[in-house]
Design a protein around this motif. Structure first.
Motif, short mmCIF file in Angstrom:
data_model
loop_
_atom_site.label_atom_id
_atom_site.label_comp_id
_atom_site.label_asym_id
_atom_site.label_seq_id
_atom_site.Cartn_x
_atom_site.Cartn_y
_atom_site.Cartn_z
N HIS A 46 137.12 -41.05 57.42
CA HIS A 46 136.63 -40.88 56.06
C HIS A 46 136.09 -39.47 55.81
CE1 HIS A 46 136.91 -45.10 54.76
NE2 HIS A 46 136.58 -45.41 56.00
N LEU A 47 135.89 -38.69 56.87
CA LEU A 47 135.30 -37.37 56.73
C LEU A 47 136.33 -36.28 56.49
CD1 LEU A 47 132.63 -37.56 59.58
CD2 LEU A 47 132.30 -37.93 57.14
N GLN A 48 137.59 -36.63 56.56
CA GLN A 48 138.63 -35.63 56.39
C GLN A 48 138.70 -35.17 54.93
OE1 GLN A 48 142.25 -37.35 57.85
NE2 GLN A 48 141.51 -37.50 59.97
N ALA A 49 138.77 -33.87 54.76
CA ALA A 49 138.86 -33.31 53.41
C ALA A 49 140.23 -33.59 52.81
CB ALA A 49 138.60 -31.81 53.45
N PRO A 50 140.31 -33.76 51.50
CA PRO A 50 141.62 -33.94 50.86
C PRO A 50 142.52 -32.74 51.16
CG PRO A 50 139.85 -34.41 49.32
CD PRO A 50 139.21 -33.81 50.54
N PRO A 51 143.80 -32.97 51.41
CA PRO A 51 144.68 -31.85 51.78
C PRO A 51 144.78 -30.78 50.71
CG PRO A 51 145.93 -33.86 51.31
CD PRO A 51 144.50 -34.25 51.39
N GLN A 52 144.56 -31.16 49.44
CA GLN A 52 144.66 -30.17 48.36
C GLN A 52 143.36 -29.41 48.14
OE1 GLN A 52 144.93 -33.46 48.03
NE2 GLN A 52 146.99 -34.03 47.36
N LEU A 53 142.32 -29.73 48.92
CA LEU A 53 141.00 -29.13 48.69
C LEU A 53 141.00 -27.65 49.07
CD1 LEU A 53 137.98 -29.91 47.98
CD2 LEU A 53 137.61 -29.93 50.44
N SER A 54 140.33 -26.86 48.24
CA SER A 54 140.11 -25.45 48.55
C SER A 54 138.74 -25.05 48.01
CB SER A 54 141.19 -24.58 47.91
OG SER A 54 141.04 -24.55 46.49
N GLN A 55 138.31 -23.86 48.31
CA GLN A 55 137.03 -23.39 47.80
C GLN A 55 137.04 -23.27 46.28
OE1 GLN A 55 135.81 -19.80 49.76
NE2 GLN A 55 135.80 -20.71 51.80
N ASP A 56 138.23 -23.13 45.72
CA ASP A 56 138.34 -22.91 44.28
C ASP A 56 138.33 -24.20 43.47
OD1 ASP A 56 138.51 -20.17 44.69
OD2 ASP A 56 140.70 -20.23 44.91
N ASN A 57 138.57 -25.36 44.11
CA ASN A 57 138.60 -26.59 43.32
C ASN A 57 137.57 -27.63 43.79
OD1 ASN A 57 139.71 -27.62 45.67
ND2 ASN A 57 141.77 -27.92 44.84
N ASN A 58 136.60 -27.18 44.58
CA ASN A 58 135.55 -28.07 45.08
C ASN A 58 134.26 -27.84 44.30
OD1 ASN A 58 133.89 -29.77 46.51
ND2 ASN A 58 133.89 -28.56 48.40
N GLY A 59 133.90 -28.80 43.46
CA GLY A 59 132.70 -28.66 42.65
C GLY A 59 131.43 -28.57 43.48
N TYR A 60 131.40 -29.26 44.61
CA TYR A 60 130.20 -29.23 45.45
C TYR A 60 129.95 -27.82 45.98
CZ TYR A 60 126.85 -30.16 49.16
OH TYR A 60 125.74 -30.14 49.96
N ARG A 61 131.01 -27.12 46.32
CA ARG A 61 130.86 -25.75 46.81
C ARG A 61 130.23 -24.86 45.74
NH1 ARG A 61 133.15 -22.33 50.73
NH2 ARG A 61 132.08 -20.33 50.51
N TYR A 62 130.71 -24.99 44.52
CA TYR A 62 130.15 -24.21 43.41
C TYR A 62 128.69 -24.59 43.18
CZ TYR A 62 129.64 -22.20 38.73
OH TYR A 62 129.20 -21.48 37.65
N PHE A 63 128.40 -25.88 43.23
CA PHE A 63 127.03 -26.36 43.04
C PHE A 63 126.09 -25.80 44.10
CE2 PHE A 63 124.16 -29.78 44.70
CZ PHE A 63 123.14 -29.60 43.78
N SER A 64 126.48 -25.89 45.37
CA SER A 64 125.61 -25.43 46.45
C SER A 64 125.42 -23.91 46.41
CB SER A 64 126.16 -25.86 47.81
OG SER A 64 127.45 -25.32 48.03
N ASP A 65 126.42 -23.19 45.92
CA ASP A 65 126.33 -21.73 45.84
C ASP A 65 125.41 -21.27 44.70
OD1 ASP A 65 127.98 -21.42 47.99
OD2 ASP A 65 129.77 -20.92 46.82
N HIS A 66 125.29 -22.07 43.66
CA HIS A 66 124.59 -21.61 42.45
C HIS A 66 123.36 -22.44 42.07
CE1 HIS A 66 127.74 -18.71 41.38
NE2 HIS A 66 128.61 -19.62 41.79
N SER A 67 123.08 -23.52 42.79
CA SER A 67 121.99 -24.41 42.37
C SER A 67 120.62 -23.74 42.42
CB SER A 67 121.98 -25.67 43.25
OG SER A 67 121.77 -25.33 44.61
#
Length: 252
Positions: free
Chosen positions: A48-69
Protein backbone atom coordinates in the motif's frame (compact mmCIF):
# COMPACT_ATOMS: atom_id res chain seq x y z
CA UNK A 1 -30.57 17.95 3.90
CA UNK A 2 -30.47 14.16 3.53
CA UNK A 3 -27.17 14.22 1.64
CA UNK A 4 -25.52 16.26 4.36
CA UNK A 5 -26.76 13.84 7.00
CA UNK A 6 -25.46 10.91 4.97
CA UNK A 7 -22.08 12.58 4.68
CA UNK A 8 -21.91 13.20 8.40
CA UNK A 9 -22.82 9.55 9.03
CA UNK A 10 -20.00 8.38 6.78
CA UNK A 11 -17.33 10.51 8.41
CA UNK A 12 -18.50 9.46 11.88
CA UNK A 13 -18.08 5.86 10.73
CA UNK A 14 -14.53 6.64 9.65
CA UNK A 15 -13.72 8.09 13.05
CA UNK A 16 -14.93 4.91 14.75
CA UNK A 17 -12.84 2.78 12.41
CA UNK A 18 -9.70 4.74 13.29
CA UNK A 19 -9.75 3.09 16.71
CA UNK A 20 -9.52 -0.30 15.05
CA UNK A 21 -6.48 0.87 13.11
CA UNK A 22 -4.57 1.70 16.28
CA UNK A 23 -5.23 -1.78 17.67
CA UNK A 24 -4.11 -3.52 14.48
CA UNK A 25 -1.02 -1.35 14.32
CA UNK A 26 0.06 -2.32 17.83
CA UNK A 27 -0.42 -6.00 17.01
CA UNK A 28 1.77 -5.75 13.91
CA UNK A 29 4.36 -3.75 15.83
CA UNK A 30 4.52 -6.43 18.51
CA UNK A 31 4.95 -9.17 15.91
CA UNK A 32 8.04 -7.46 14.50
CA UNK A 33 9.39 -5.99 17.73
CA UNK A 34 12.48 -8.22 17.94
CA UNK A 35 13.72 -7.65 14.39
CA UNK A 36 11.93 -10.75 13.19
CA UNK A 37 11.09 -11.20 9.54
CA UNK A 38 7.97 -9.22 8.58
CA UNK A 39 4.78 -11.19 8.87
CA UNK A 40 2.57 -11.91 5.88
CA UNK A 41 0.23 -9.16 7.03
CA UNK A 42 3.13 -6.71 7.25
CA UNK A 43 4.33 -7.62 3.75
CA UNK A 44 0.81 -7.03 2.46
CA UNK A 45 0.81 -3.59 4.06
CA UNK A 46 4.04 -2.69 2.28
CA UNK A 47 2.23 -2.89 -1.03
CA UNK A 48 0.00 0.00 0.00
CA UNK A 49 3.02 2.31 0.36
CA UNK A 50 3.98 2.24 -3.29
CA UNK A 51 3.59 5.56 -5.04
CA UNK A 52 1.33 5.71 -8.12
CA UNK A 53 3.43 5.13 -11.25
CA UNK A 54 2.26 8.45 -12.72
CA UNK A 55 3.30 10.40 -9.61
CA UNK A 56 5.87 13.17 -9.93
CA UNK A 57 6.89 16.23 -7.96
CA UNK A 58 4.78 18.31 -10.31
CA UNK A 59 1.45 16.53 -9.73
CA UNK A 60 1.66 15.72 -6.01
CA UNK A 61 -0.41 18.13 -3.95
CA UNK A 62 1.15 16.97 -0.69
CA UNK A 63 4.60 17.97 -1.94
CA UNK A 64 3.36 21.47 -2.73
CA UNK A 65 1.60 21.67 0.64
CA UNK A 66 4.66 20.59 2.64
CA UNK A 67 6.89 23.01 0.72
CA UNK A 68 4.66 26.04 1.28
CA UNK A 69 2.62 25.42 4.45
CA UNK A 70 5.06 27.45 6.57
CA UNK A 71 5.13 30.49 4.25
CA UNK A 72 4.64 33.75 6.12
CA UNK A 73 2.12 34.97 3.56
CA UNK A 74 -0.25 32.20 4.65
CA UNK A 75 -0.59 33.58 8.18
CA UNK A 76 -4.15 34.48 9.13
CA UNK A 77 -5.84 37.24 11.08
CA UNK A 78 -7.24 36.72 14.56
CA UNK A 79 -10.76 36.87 13.09
CA UNK A 80 -10.17 33.98 10.70
CA UNK A 81 -8.30 31.97 13.33
CA UNK A 82 -11.20 32.39 15.76
CA UNK A 83 -13.72 31.45 13.08
CA UNK A 84 -11.76 28.29 12.27
CA UNK A 85 -11.94 27.25 15.92
CA UNK A 86 -15.61 28.12 16.34
CA UNK A 87 -16.62 26.29 13.19
CA UNK A 88 -15.17 23.13 14.65
CA UNK A 89 -18.15 22.95 16.99
CA UNK A 90 -21.82 23.87 17.21
CA UNK A 91 -21.42 27.65 17.09
CA UNK A 92 -20.38 28.01 13.46
CA UNK A 93 -23.51 29.63 12.07
CA UNK A 94 -23.59 32.20 14.88
CA UNK A 95 -19.92 32.97 14.26
CA UNK A 96 -20.56 33.41 10.53
CA UNK A 97 -23.43 35.80 11.21
CA UNK A 98 -21.29 37.84 13.61
CA UNK A 99 -18.52 38.09 11.04
CA UNK A 100 -20.86 39.18 8.25
CA UNK A 101 -20.17 42.96 8.52
CA UNK A 102 -16.45 42.27 8.00
CA UNK A 103 -16.88 39.40 5.56
CA UNK A 104 -15.54 41.15 2.46
CA UNK A 105 -12.55 42.54 4.35
CA UNK A 106 -11.55 39.17 5.81
CA UNK A 107 -11.75 37.49 2.40
CA UNK A 108 -9.82 40.27 0.67
CA UNK A 109 -6.94 40.29 3.15
CA UNK A 110 -6.39 36.55 2.81
CA UNK A 111 -6.02 36.31 -0.96
CA UNK A 112 -2.63 34.52 -0.74
CA UNK A 113 -4.23 31.82 1.41
CA UNK A 114 -7.15 31.45 -1.00
CA UNK A 115 -4.74 31.13 -3.93
CA UNK A 116 -2.72 28.53 -2.01
CA UNK A 117 -5.87 26.44 -1.48
CA UNK A 118 -6.98 26.90 -5.09
CA UNK A 119 -3.57 25.71 -6.26
CA UNK A 120 -3.75 22.63 -4.05
CA UNK A 121 -7.11 21.69 -5.54
CA UNK A 122 -5.54 21.51 -9.00
CA UNK A 123 -3.12 18.68 -8.22
CA UNK A 124 -4.05 15.24 -9.47
CA UNK A 125 -2.55 13.27 -6.57
CA UNK A 126 -2.09 13.50 -2.82
CA UNK A 127 0.74 11.16 -1.88
CA UNK A 128 2.30 11.40 1.59
CA UNK A 129 5.75 9.79 1.85
CA UNK A 130 6.26 8.07 5.19
CA UNK A 131 8.26 10.57 7.28
CA UNK A 132 11.54 9.62 8.92
CA UNK A 133 10.67 11.61 12.07
CA UNK A 134 7.70 13.38 13.60
CA UNK A 135 9.39 16.70 12.83
CA UNK A 136 9.05 15.94 9.12
CA UNK A 137 5.25 16.06 9.33
CA UNK A 138 4.02 19.56 8.40
CA UNK A 139 1.40 21.36 10.44
CA UNK A 140 -2.07 20.90 8.99
CA UNK A 141 -3.36 24.10 10.57
CA UNK A 142 -2.79 26.28 7.46
CA UNK A 143 -4.71 23.74 5.41
CA UNK A 144 -7.69 23.82 7.76
CA UNK A 145 -7.61 27.62 7.86
CA UNK A 146 -7.52 27.68 4.06
CA UNK A 147 -10.60 25.47 3.97
CA UNK A 148 -12.36 27.81 6.39
CA UNK A 149 -11.58 30.76 4.13
CA UNK A 150 -12.86 28.83 1.11
CA UNK A 151 -16.13 28.02 2.87
CA UNK A 152 -16.35 31.67 3.85
CA UNK A 153 -16.24 32.53 0.15
CA UNK A 154 -19.10 30.08 -0.41
CA UNK A 155 -21.04 31.78 2.40
CA UNK A 156 -20.48 35.13 0.70
CA UNK A 157 -21.68 33.70 -2.62
CA UNK A 158 -24.84 32.41 -0.93
CA UNK A 159 -25.55 35.84 0.55
CA UNK A 160 -25.22 37.22 -2.99
CA UNK A 161 -27.65 34.52 -4.24
CA UNK A 162 -24.97 33.19 -6.61
CA UNK A 163 -26.01 29.54 -6.74
CA UNK A 164 -23.46 28.60 -9.41
CA UNK A 165 -20.58 29.91 -7.29
CA UNK A 166 -21.88 28.14 -4.19
CA UNK A 167 -22.06 24.84 -6.06
CA UNK A 168 -18.59 25.24 -7.57
CA UNK A 169 -16.90 26.23 -4.31
CA UNK A 170 -18.47 23.38 -2.35
CA UNK A 171 -17.73 20.87 -5.11
CA UNK A 172 -14.04 21.79 -5.23
CA UNK A 173 -13.69 21.73 -1.46
CA UNK A 174 -15.15 18.26 -1.06
CA UNK A 175 -13.28 16.96 -4.09
CA UNK A 176 -9.99 18.06 -2.55
CA UNK A 177 -10.65 16.45 0.82
CA UNK A 178 -11.87 13.20 -0.69
CA UNK A 179 -8.62 13.08 -2.64
CA UNK A 180 -6.57 13.57 0.52
CA UNK A 181 -8.72 11.03 2.37
CA UNK A 182 -7.81 8.42 -0.23
CA UNK A 183 -4.11 9.32 -0.10
CA UNK A 184 -3.43 9.73 3.63
CA UNK A 185 -0.67 7.40 4.83
CA UNK A 186 -0.65 8.35 8.50
CA UNK A 187 -3.44 8.40 11.05
CA UNK A 188 -2.95 12.10 11.76
CA UNK A 189 -3.58 12.92 8.11
CA UNK A 190 -6.58 10.60 7.99
CA UNK A 191 -8.09 12.28 11.04
CA UNK A 192 -7.52 15.73 9.54
CA UNK A 193 -9.27 14.70 6.33
CA UNK A 194 -12.21 13.21 8.24
CA UNK A 195 -12.48 16.37 10.33
CA UNK A 196 -12.39 18.57 7.22
CA UNK A 197 -15.09 16.54 5.46
CA UNK A 198 -17.25 16.69 8.56
CA UNK A 199 -16.79 20.48 8.64
CA UNK A 200 -17.60 20.69 4.94
CA UNK A 201 -21.05 19.18 5.41
CA UNK A 202 -21.77 21.10 8.62
CA UNK A 203 -20.85 24.50 7.18
CA UNK A 204 -22.42 23.72 3.81
CA UNK A 205 -25.73 23.16 5.55
CA UNK A 206 -25.53 26.68 7.02
CA UNK A 207 -24.47 28.09 3.65
CA UNK A 208 -27.41 26.57 1.79
CA UNK A 209 -29.81 27.99 4.35
CA UNK A 210 -28.88 31.46 3.10
CA UNK A 211 -30.43 30.64 -0.28
CA UNK A 212 -34.13 30.60 -1.15
CA UNK A 213 -35.58 27.13 -0.67
CA UNK A 214 -36.39 26.83 -4.37
CA UNK A 215 -32.74 27.40 -5.33
CA UNK A 216 -31.02 25.13 -2.83
CA UNK A 217 -31.22 21.94 -4.86
CA UNK A 218 -29.48 23.68 -7.78
CA UNK A 219 -26.58 24.53 -5.46
CA UNK A 220 -25.88 20.97 -4.32
CA UNK A 221 -22.46 19.73 -5.50
CA UNK A 222 -22.59 16.74 -7.84
CA UNK A 223 -20.07 15.01 -5.60
CA UNK A 224 -22.64 14.85 -2.79
CA UNK A 225 -24.51 12.18 -4.74
CA UNK A 226 -21.40 10.04 -5.28
CA UNK A 227 -20.78 7.49 -2.50
CA UNK A 228 -17.38 7.27 -0.86
CA UNK A 229 -15.42 4.57 -2.68
CA UNK A 230 -13.49 1.69 -1.13
CA UNK A 231 -10.15 3.50 -1.23
CA UNK A 232 -11.56 6.53 0.56
CA UNK A 233 -13.17 4.37 3.23
CA UNK A 234 -10.26 1.97 3.63
CA UNK A 235 -7.79 2.34 6.49
CA UNK A 236 -5.24 -0.03 4.98
CA UNK A 237 -3.04 2.71 3.57
CA UNK A 238 -2.92 4.63 6.85
CA UNK A 239 -2.21 1.40 8.71
CA UNK A 240 0.62 0.64 6.29
CA UNK A 241 2.10 4.08 6.82
CA UNK A 242 1.94 3.78 10.60
CA UNK A 243 3.60 0.36 10.40
CA UNK A 244 6.43 1.73 8.23
CA UNK A 245 6.85 4.77 10.46
CA UNK A 246 6.97 2.55 13.55
CA UNK A 247 9.70 0.46 11.97
CA UNK A 248 11.74 3.58 11.25
CA UNK A 249 11.42 4.73 14.86
CA UNK A 250 12.42 1.32 16.23
CA UNK A 251 15.43 1.03 13.92
CA UNK A 252 16.88 4.45 14.76
Amino acid sequence: MHLAKAGRYLVKTLVILLGAVATCYLVLLAINWQDEQPSAAARALQQHLQAPPQLSQDNNGYRYFSDHSADNELSVSALLADLTRQCGGQGCQSALLELQPELATVIAEHQPLAEFYRRLQQFEYWYEPVPATMDAIPSYQPLLQAQQLWLLKAWQAALQQDTAAVKSLLQRDLQFWRRTLAGNQLLIGKMVSVSAIKKHFAVADSILQQLPVAERSASLPDLWSQPFDSKELSLQQALAGEWAFGNMVINT
